[in-house]
Design a protein around this motif. Structure first.
Motif, PDB file in Angstrom:
ATOM      1  N   GLY A   1       0.949  -1.215  -0.067  1.00  0.00           N
ATOM      2  CA  GLY A   1       0.168   0.059  -0.007  1.00  0.00           C
ATOM      3  C   GLY A   1       0.662   1.235  -0.010  1.00  0.00           C
ATOM      4  O   GLY A   1       0.195   2.371  -0.348  1.00  0.00           O
ATOM      5  N   LYS A   2       2.051   1.218   0.408  1.00  0.00           N
ATOM      6  CA  LYS A   2       3.193   2.255   0.393  1.00  0.00           C
ATOM      7  C   LYS A   2       3.537   2.616  -1.212  1.00  0.00           C
ATOM      8  O   LYS A   2       3.856   2.108  -1.844  1.00  0.00           O
ATOM      9  CB  LYS A   2       4.234   2.405   1.165  1.00  0.00           C
ATOM     10  CG  LYS A   2       4.985   3.464   1.234  1.00  0.00           C
ATOM     11  CD  LYS A   2       6.364   3.320   2.100  1.00  0.00           C
ATOM     12  CE  LYS A   2       7.119   4.667   1.951  1.00  0.00           C
ATOM     13  NZ  LYS A   2       8.458   4.394   2.818  1.00  0.00           N
ATOM     14  N   VAL A   3       3.334   4.092  -1.534  1.00  0.00           N
ATOM     15  CA  VAL A   3       3.930   4.389  -2.660  1.00  0.00           C
ATOM     16  C   VAL A   3       4.356   5.602  -2.729  1.00  0.00           C
ATOM     17  O   VAL A   3       4.482   6.303  -1.601  1.00  0.00           O
ATOM     18  CB  VAL A   3       2.786   4.522  -3.904  1.00  0.00           C
ATOM     19  CG1 VAL A   3       1.899   3.343  -4.234  1.00  0.00           C
ATOM     20  CG2 VAL A   3       1.448   5.542  -3.251  1.00  0.00           C
ATOM     21  N   ASN A   4       5.328   5.966  -3.584  1.00  0.00           N
ATOM     22  CA  ASN A   4       6.036   7.361  -3.497  1.00  0.00           C
ATOM     23  C   ASN A   4       4.927   8.435  -3.794  1.00  0.00           C
ATOM     24  O   ASN A   4       3.964   8.146  -4.172  1.00  0.00           O
ATOM     25  CB  ASN A   4       7.307   7.497  -4.315  1.00  0.00           C
ATOM     26  CG  ASN A   4       7.223   7.339  -5.826  1.00  0.00           C
ATOM     27  OD1 ASN A   4       6.029   7.591  -6.300  1.00  0.00           O
ATOM     28  ND2 ASN A   4       8.288   7.070  -6.606  1.00  0.00           N
ATOM     29  N   GLY A   5       5.709   9.717  -3.751  1.00  0.00           N
ATOM     30  CA  GLY A   5       4.829  10.968  -3.924  1.00  0.00           C
ATOM     31  C   GLY A   5       4.803  11.282  -5.460  1.00  0.00           C
ATOM     32  O   GLY A   5       3.876  12.017  -5.787  1.00  0.00           O
ATOM     33  N   VAL A   6       5.306  10.596  -6.471  1.00  0.00           N
ATOM     34  CA  VAL A   6       5.077  10.740  -7.879  1.00  0.00           C
ATOM     35  C   VAL A   6       3.826  10.297  -8.475  1.00  0.00           C
ATOM     36  O   VAL A   6       3.464   9.135  -8.018  1.00  0.00           O
ATOM     37  CB  VAL A   6       6.372  10.216  -8.623  1.00  0.00           C
ATOM     38  CG1 VAL A   6       6.089  10.527 -10.292  1.00  0.00           C
ATOM     39  CG2 VAL A   6       7.455  11.073  -8.055  1.00  0.00           C
ATOM     40  N   VAL A   7       2.979  10.965  -8.903  1.00  0.00           N
ATOM     41  CA  VAL A   7       1.734  10.461  -9.884  1.00  0.00           C
ATOM     42  C   VAL A   7       2.042  10.788 -11.210  1.00  0.00           C
ATOM     43  O   VAL A   7       2.387  11.954 -11.586  1.00  0.00           O
ATOM     44  CB  VAL A   7       0.467  11.492  -9.310  1.00  0.00           C
ATOM     45  CG1 VAL A   7      -0.625  10.686 -10.201  1.00  0.00           C
ATOM     46  CG2 VAL A   7       0.148  11.143  -7.675  1.00  0.00           C
ATOM     47  N   GLY A   8       2.118   9.636 -11.640  1.00  0.00           N
ATOM     48  CA  GLY A   8       2.267   9.805 -13.279  1.00  0.00           C
ATOM     49  C   GLY A   8       1.153   9.831 -14.037  1.00  0.00           C
ATOM     50  O   GLY A   8       0.196   9.185 -13.959  1.00  0.00           O
TER      51      GLY A   8
END
Length: 89
Positions: free
Chosen positions: A77-84
């Motif tokens: 469930g953890k993702v980085n802050g970049v939304v592509g």
């Protein structure tokens, strides 16, 4: 993505600085795929995970044309802050 689904080329609209260097394009080997994700190992990757293996990343499709990134070793469930956002071809 290559015809055989083994390689992926990513082109960004700006230059990014990362631990892999400064560039606007990345290339990777696809090590796994699901209906909504690709697991990738970047070319020239040198970072190691806690198990001593090369770091791998998941590109997760969260909506049509929208994706997020996570390192495979992170908690679920953890993702980085970049939304592509996928650009038109």
């Amino acid at each position: 993505m290559s015809d055989d689904h083994q390689r992926l080329a990513i082109f960004n609209d700006r230059t990014w600085k990362s631990k892999l260097g400064e560039t606007n394009r990345f290339a990777a080997t696809v090590v796994a795929e699901t209906e909504h994700s690709l697991t990738l190992r970047y070319d020239n990757e040198t970072r190691l995970n806690d198990a001593g293996k090369l770091v791998e990343w998941q590109l997760i499709i969260v909506a049509p044309g929208v994706y997020r990134w996570r390192e495979t070793g992170w908690p679920e469930g953890k993702v980085n802050g970049v939304v592509g956002i996928r650009c038109s071809p």
